[in-house]
Write a protein that holds these residues in place. Structure first.
Motif, mmCIF file in Angstrom:
data_model
loop_
_atom_site.group_PDB
_atom_site.id
_atom_site.type_symbol
_atom_site.label_atom_id
_atom_site.label_comp_id
_atom_site.label_asym_id
_atom_site.label_seq_id
_atom_site.Cartn_x
_atom_site.Cartn_y
_atom_site.Cartn_z
ATOM 1 N N LEU A 13 -3.654 -40.080 41.343
ATOM 2 C CA LEU A 13 -3.460 -38.809 42.035
ATOM 3 C C LEU A 13 -3.061 -39.011 43.489
ATOM 4 O O LEU A 13 -2.292 -38.231 44.047
ATOM 5 C CB LEU A 13 -4.724 -37.962 41.941
ATOM 6 C CG LEU A 13 -5.111 -37.513 40.534
ATOM 7 C CD1 LEU A 13 -6.447 -36.784 40.552
ATOM 8 C CD2 LEU A 13 -4.030 -36.646 39.926
ATOM 9 N N ARG A 14 -3.566 -40.064 44.098
ATOM 10 C CA ARG A 14 -3.237 -40.344 45.502
ATOM 11 C C ARG A 14 -1.742 -40.574 45.687
ATOM 12 O O ARG A 14 -1.167 -40.185 46.706
ATOM 13 C CB ARG A 14 -4.023 -41.562 45.977
ATOM 14 C CG ARG A 14 -3.846 -41.877 47.439
ATOM 15 C CD ARG A 14 -4.742 -43.048 47.846
ATOM 16 N NE ARG A 14 -4.496 -43.469 49.190
ATOM 17 C CZ ARG A 14 -5.108 -42.980 50.254
ATOM 18 N NH1 ARG A 14 -6.024 -42.050 50.109
ATOM 19 N NH2 ARG A 14 -4.822 -43.420 51.454
ATOM 20 N N SER A 15 -1.084 -41.154 44.707
ATOM 21 C CA SER A 15 0.343 -41.420 44.837
ATOM 22 C C SER A 15 1.148 -40.125 44.964
ATOM 23 O O SER A 15 2.144 -40.083 45.690
ATOM 24 C CB SER A 15 0.855 -42.249 43.660
ATOM 25 O OG SER A 15 0.784 -41.506 42.460
ATOM 26 N N TRP A 44 3.402 -36.520 51.401
ATOM 27 C CA TRP A 44 3.167 -36.814 52.817
ATOM 28 C C TRP A 44 4.372 -37.516 53.430
ATOM 29 O O TRP A 44 4.822 -37.152 54.515
ATOM 30 C CB TRP A 44 1.910 -37.673 52.966
ATOM 31 C CG TRP A 44 1.607 -38.002 54.394
ATOM 32 C CD1 TRP A 44 0.936 -37.228 55.281
ATOM 33 C CD2 TRP A 44 1.984 -39.190 55.092
ATOM 34 N NE1 TRP A 44 0.872 -37.868 56.496
ATOM 35 C CE2 TRP A 44 1.505 -39.062 56.411
ATOM 36 C CE3 TRP A 44 2.681 -40.346 54.733
ATOM 37 C CZ2 TRP A 44 1.699 -40.052 57.373
ATOM 38 C CZ3 TRP A 44 2.878 -41.333 55.683
ATOM 39 C CH2 TRP A 44 2.385 -41.182 56.992
ATOM 40 N N ARG A 45 4.918 -38.508 52.729
ATOM 41 C CA ARG A 45 6.090 -39.232 53.252
ATOM 42 C C ARG A 45 7.283 -38.301 53.444
ATOM 43 O O ARG A 45 7.976 -38.362 54.454
ATOM 44 C CB ARG A 45 6.478 -40.368 52.300
ATOM 45 C CG ARG A 45 5.552 -41.545 52.378
ATOM 46 C CD ARG A 45 6.042 -42.697 51.505
ATOM 47 N NE ARG A 45 4.944 -43.581 51.229
ATOM 48 C CZ ARG A 45 4.268 -43.629 50.092
ATOM 49 N NH1 ARG A 45 4.603 -42.859 49.087
ATOM 50 N NH2 ARG A 45 3.263 -44.461 49.937
ATOM 51 N N GLU A 46 7.524 -37.441 52.461
ATOM 52 C CA GLU A 46 8.641 -36.505 52.576
ATOM 53 C C GLU A 46 8.389 -35.481 53.676
ATOM 54 O O GLU A 46 9.316 -35.075 54.379
ATOM 55 C CB GLU A 46 8.906 -35.835 51.237
ATOM 56 C CG GLU A 46 9.456 -36.814 50.221
ATOM 57 C CD GLU A 46 9.773 -36.179 48.880
ATOM 58 O OE1 GLU A 46 9.794 -34.936 48.782
ATOM 59 O OE2 GLU A 46 10.007 -36.937 47.932
ATOM 60 N N GLY A 47 7.145 -35.092 53.859
ATOM 61 C CA GLY A 47 6.786 -34.175 54.939
ATOM 62 C C GLY A 47 6.984 -34.811 56.304
ATOM 63 O O GLY A 47 7.458 -34.168 57.240
ATOM 64 N N GLY A 79 2.117 -33.421 60.881
ATOM 65 C CA GLY A 79 1.899 -34.627 61.668
ATOM 66 C C GLY A 79 0.556 -35.287 61.450
ATOM 67 O O GLY A 79 0.126 -36.110 62.257
ATOM 68 N N LYS A 80 -0.115 -34.940 60.375
ATOM 69 C CA LYS A 80 -1.422 -35.537 60.095
ATOM 70 C C LYS A 80 -1.263 -36.977 59.605
ATOM 71 O O LYS A 80 -0.228 -37.359 59.083
ATOM 72 C CB LYS A 80 -2.175 -34.709 59.064
ATOM 73 C CG LYS A 80 -2.556 -33.340 59.576
ATOM 74 C CD LYS A 80 -3.388 -32.588 58.593
ATOM 75 C CE LYS A 80 -3.769 -31.231 59.169
ATOM 76 N NZ LYS A 80 -4.578 -30.463 58.226
ATOM 77 N N SER A 81 -2.315 -37.739 59.748
ATOM 78 C CA SER A 81 -2.321 -39.139 59.344
ATOM 79 C C SER A 81 -2.436 -39.265 57.828
ATOM 80 O O SER A 81 -3.052 -38.423 57.165
ATOM 81 C CB SER A 81 -3.501 -39.845 59.996
ATOM 82 O OG SER A 81 -3.651 -41.143 59.486
ATOM 83 N N GLN A 82 -1.877 -40.352 57.295
ATOM 84 C CA GLN A 82 -1.997 -40.576 55.853
ATOM 85 C C GLN A 82 -3.427 -40.889 55.445
ATOM 86 O O GLN A 82 -3.797 -40.745 54.292
ATOM 87 C CB GLN A 82 -1.054 -41.677 55.399
ATOM 88 C CG GLN A 82 -1.348 -43.040 55.958
ATOM 89 C CD GLN A 82 -0.336 -44.064 55.499
ATOM 90 O OE1 GLN A 82 0.504 -43.788 54.661
ATOM 91 N NE2 GLN A 82 -0.420 -45.247 56.051
#
Length: 68
Positions: A36-38, A44-47, A23-26
């Protein structure tokens, strides 16, 4: 060459998935390089989707093929 350096994208994806699942922020993304950020953001999106679907812990990891 060290194994860790070769698999940087995979590691970033896994860390992003874990962050999303928790539940952490992007904005917590530790990488500034857009290439690399992508990978981190994809994880993160899938999580986050797994989190919203009610998955947690081992069940979320087993449901995500990219983490095996």
């Amino acid at each position: 060459m060290r194994r860790q350096k070769r698999e940087r994208t995979s590691t970033l994806y896994k860390r992003g998935f874990t962050a999303g699942l928790e539940g952490k922020s992007q904005s917590d993304c530790p990488v500034q390089s857009t290439d690399l950020r992508s990978h981190w953001m994809t994880g993160w999106r899938e999580g986050r989707e797994a989190h919203w679907d009610g998955m947690s812990g081992v069940s979320a990891i087993q449901a995500t093929p990219g983490l095996h």
